[in-house]
Design a protein around this motif. Structure first.
Motif, PDB file in Angstrom:
ATOM      1  N   SER A   1      70.697   9.465  88.094  1.00 35.09           N
ATOM      2  CA  SER A   1      70.244  10.097  86.952  1.00 35.09           C
ATOM      3  C   SER A   1      71.098   9.614  85.828  1.00 35.09           C
ATOM      4  O   SER A   1      70.373   9.749  84.678  1.00 35.09           O
ATOM      5  CB  SER A   1      70.755  11.765  87.564  1.00 35.09           C
ATOM      6  OG  SER A   1      70.320  12.241  88.421  1.00 35.09           O
ATOM      7  N   GLU A   2      72.250   9.304  85.903  1.00 34.92           N
ATOM      8  CA  GLU A   2      73.087   8.823  84.787  1.00 34.92           C
ATOM      9  C   GLU A   2      72.381   7.513  83.955  1.00 34.92           C
ATOM     10  O   GLU A   2      72.401   7.534  83.115  1.00 34.92           O
ATOM     11  CB  GLU A   2      74.464   8.477  85.152  1.00 34.92           C
ATOM     12  CG  GLU A   2      75.442   9.406  85.511  1.00 34.92           C
ATOM     13  CD  GLU A   2      76.818   8.681  86.277  1.00 34.92           C
ATOM     14  OE1 GLU A   2      76.730   7.575  86.173  1.00 34.92           O
ATOM     15  OE2 GLU A   2      77.478   9.669  86.704  1.00 34.92           O
ATOM     16  N   ARG A   3      71.909   6.780  84.919  1.00 37.20           N
ATOM     17  CA  ARG A   3      71.146   5.563  84.391  1.00 37.20           C
ATOM     18  C   ARG A   3      70.011   5.803  83.744  1.00 37.20           C
ATOM     19  O   ARG A   3      69.376   5.384  82.692  1.00 37.20           O
ATOM     20  CB  ARG A   3      70.921   4.274  85.508  1.00 37.20           C
ATOM     21  CG  ARG A   3      72.023   3.535  85.771  1.00 37.20           C
ATOM     22  CD  ARG A   3      71.838   2.857  87.073  1.00 37.20           C
ATOM     23  NE  ARG A   3      72.877   1.743  87.441  1.00 37.20           N
ATOM     24  CZ  ARG A   3      73.943   2.119  87.847  1.00 37.20           C
ATOM     25  NH1 ARG A   3      74.460   3.598  88.260  1.00 37.20           N
ATOM     26  NH2 ARG A   3      74.836   1.011  88.292  1.00 37.20           N
TER      27      ARG A   3
ATOM     28  N   ASP B   1      73.543  10.900  91.733  1.00 37.48           N
ATOM     29  CA  ASP B   1      74.303  10.868  90.381  1.00 37.48           C
ATOM     30  C   ASP B   1      74.125   9.685  89.784  1.00 37.48           C
ATOM     31  O   ASP B   1      74.074   9.447  88.416  1.00 37.48           O
ATOM     32  CB  ASP B   1      75.735  11.256  90.686  1.00 37.48           C
ATOM     33  CG  ASP B   1      75.829  12.641  91.160  1.00 37.48           C
ATOM     34  OD1 ASP B   1      74.996  13.449  91.045  1.00 37.48           O
ATOM     35  OD2 ASP B   1      76.872  12.819  91.890  1.00 37.48           O
ATOM     36  N   ARG B   2      74.234   8.509  90.404  1.00 35.90           N
ATOM     37  CA  ARG B   2      74.014   7.085  89.537  1.00 35.90           C
ATOM     38  C   ARG B   2      72.780   6.930  88.986  1.00 35.90           C
ATOM     39  O   ARG B   2      72.509   6.391  87.790  1.00 35.90           O
ATOM     40  CB  ARG B   2      74.463   5.931  90.268  1.00 35.90           C
ATOM     41  CG  ARG B   2      76.011   5.951  90.907  1.00 35.90           C
ATOM     42  CD  ARG B   2      76.245   4.752  91.704  1.00 35.90           C
ATOM     43  NE  ARG B   2      75.928   4.848  93.193  1.00 35.90           N
ATOM     44  CZ  ARG B   2      75.146   3.863  93.844  1.00 35.90           C
ATOM     45  NH1 ARG B   2      75.189   2.669  92.943  1.00 35.90           N
ATOM     46  NH2 ARG B   2      74.676   3.915  94.785  1.00 35.90           N
TER      47      ARG B   2
ATOM     48  N   SER C   1      70.431   7.541  80.341  1.00 40.49           N
ATOM     49  CA  SER C   1      71.001   6.616  79.244  1.00 40.49           C
ATOM     50  C   SER C   1      69.545   5.917  78.807  1.00 40.49           C
ATOM     51  O   SER C   1      69.426   5.516  77.578  1.00 40.49           O
ATOM     52  CB  SER C   1      71.847   5.773  79.851  1.00 40.49           C
ATOM     53  OG  SER C   1      72.126   4.629  78.879  1.00 40.49           O
TER      54      SER C   1
END
Length: 488
Positions: free
Chosen positions: A308-310, A305-306, A313
């Motif tokens: 993918s978020e980065r 999750d972390r 962005s």
């Protein structure tokens, strides 16, 4: 516009055969278009089998003279070529961008890389060594020498039209071979520019020849002519298999750099920011059109999750547009066919339950209306039933797949028939060696995603090809061994 640019862009180029710039036997030309606008940027001869035969004649006639030159003599020509490429890097990069689409910054890097390969092989030309082996009898001496294989046919792809020409051609010329080059039909102008500079560097007539036009007819002539002793091809696995079958009749020596399905594997102990930045630099370079480009991102479930978020962005900040525009980070796909393939793979994944985290569509508004642009894309909830996990995407799409155990992900990525490149991020030294040694790929990068350098052997295993390009191993592809038994 510089002299080289004006000689190549906007008009009708010629093929280089036997030291002369000539038209095709057919007298016909084909258009070369800018994938960002659809505009015609140049024209090249529509060559065919007869033109390939002319080029082979020239290369065969030039082989005795070029092969007998010393390594230092061949090196001097290649060094002048490398210097000329560096002196014209701005012009080469503009030509490359206009016919291929990548941003000028990437094209400049490629022009520099093309010169680096030539310079490397200029030095290697002086280091072709043999061996002396102990005899079986007191009066016996055994020598092993390396000699150039003969005329080499080089078939280059459209995604890297400068470095693929020099990586093959410089190695062949350094070894003492003469060559016939067939560049990709989508991007022949960069090859024309490079050959013009090679002519100025003082290469003897016929030692290198350029044929543009009909790939099928030219390729058939190359494979049928017994004087062509070596074929080096970069392209699809499907075409590579056809060349293998065609080579059987003459038992031609082949180097094949074919398709890939490169995994990126990110373990929970990795430097997450470093992994994300490296992913961006590889996955979206050249709009994802890279043989050793990341195909699927396998990220440990504890950090997916972390990560993918980065990643999302960073991807959302990529500016897409015409490669000649300032600040553009990603250009178009090479043509409509490739764009439709990428669309089909994403549609298949969404239909089977994948979730588009960003992108996922063709770009059709201004300034993308006239080109073949696809949005930089990240996809989550990807499963193994989806086509894009198994097929080479060759586009700016990053599918993210979570995994739990080291053995599980290793088995999963090794299940592919391809074996070109793999990328691993971890700070566990034991895991570094376990993964690097057990991944069934010809190249493995750890904590980074850059692989193509002049001094290293680039190439794959399984259905990703055979042979290597780069380093001394790349030149050995153009040399054969001769054993001499001397009795005193």
């Amino acid at each position: 516009m510089g002299e080289l640019t004006s000689a190549v862009l906007g008009g009708e180029s010629r093929m280089w055969i036997g030291g002369r710039w000539v038209e095709a036997v057919s007298g016909e030309f084909v258009d070369v278009t800018d994938p960002a606008t659809g505009e015609v940027v140049g024209r090249v001869p529509k060559g065919g089998g007869k033109d390939a035969a002319r080029a082979i004649d020239a290369a065969f006639s030039a082989f005795p003279g070029w092969s007998r030159r010393t390594g230092a003599e061949r090196a001097s020509v290649l060094k002048r070529w490398a210097e000329a490429i560096r002196n014209h890097r701005q012009e080469i990069s503009r030509i490359l961008t206009l016919e291929q689409g990548k941003p000028l910054a990437e094209s400049l890097e490629e022009a520099d890389g093309a010169a680096d390969f030539v310079e490397w092989y200029a030095e290697e030309a002086k280091r072709i060594c043999g061996e002396t082996l102990p005899g079986s009898r007191g009066n016996q001496r055994i020598l092993v020498i390396r000699q150039p294989v003969g005329v080499a046919a080089l078939i280059t792809p459209w995604n890297y039209p400068a470095t693929m020409v020099t990586r093959k051609m410089a190695a062949a010329l350094a070894a003492g071979c003469t060559v016939v080059l067939k560049p990709a039909s989508q991007t022949p102008l960069t090859a024309v520019a490079l050959l013009k500079l090679l002519e100025e560097a003082g290469l003897p007539p016929g030692a290198a020849n350029l044929v543009t036009g009909e790939a099928g007819a030219i390729g058939r002539e190359m494979m049928a002519d017994p004087r062509v002793r070596k074929v080096s091809f970069t392209g699809s696995t499907e075409t590579g298999k056809k060349l293998i079958r065609a080579s059987a009749e003459r038992v031609k020596r082949l180097s094949l750099e074919l398709g890939g399905n490169a995994p990126l594997i990110v373990f929970p102990d990795s430097d997450l920011e470093r992994a994300v930045e490296a992913t961006i630099g590889n996955k979206f370079e050249n709009a994802g059109q890279m043989c050793n480009g990341i195909n699927v991102l396998y990220v440990h479930e504890s950090i997916v999750d972390r990560f993918s978020e980065r990643l999302v962005s960073r991807v959302q900040s990529l500016r897409v547009g015409r490669g000649t525009e300032p600040g553009v980070r990603m250009g178009p796909l090479i043509d409509e066919r490739n764009l439709r393939k990428v669309e089909a793979l994403v549609e298949d994944a969404v239909r089977k339950g994948a979730r588009v985290l960003t992108g996922g569509c063709r770009l059709t508004g201004e300034p993308h209306r006239s080109g073949t642009f696809y949005a930089p894309t990240v996809i989550g909830d990807v499963t193994l039933e989806m086509r894009l996990v198994h097929e080479e995407i060759f586009g700016p799409v990053a599918p993210v797949v979570p995994f739990r155990e080291e053995g599980e992900v290793l088995a999963r990525v090794n299940a592919t028939p391809y074996g070109l490149a793999a990328y691993v991020f971890t700070r566990d030294v034991g895991r570094v060696f376990r993964m690097a040694e057990n991944l069934e790929f010809g190249m493995v990068a750890v904590n980074g995603t850059s692989l193509s350098v002049p001094q290293a052997p680039f190439g794959g295993i399984k259905e990703s090809g055979q042979g290597r390009e780069g380093g001394r191993h790349g030149m050995e592809e153009f040399l054969h061994l001769k054993y001499i038994s001397l009795n005193l």
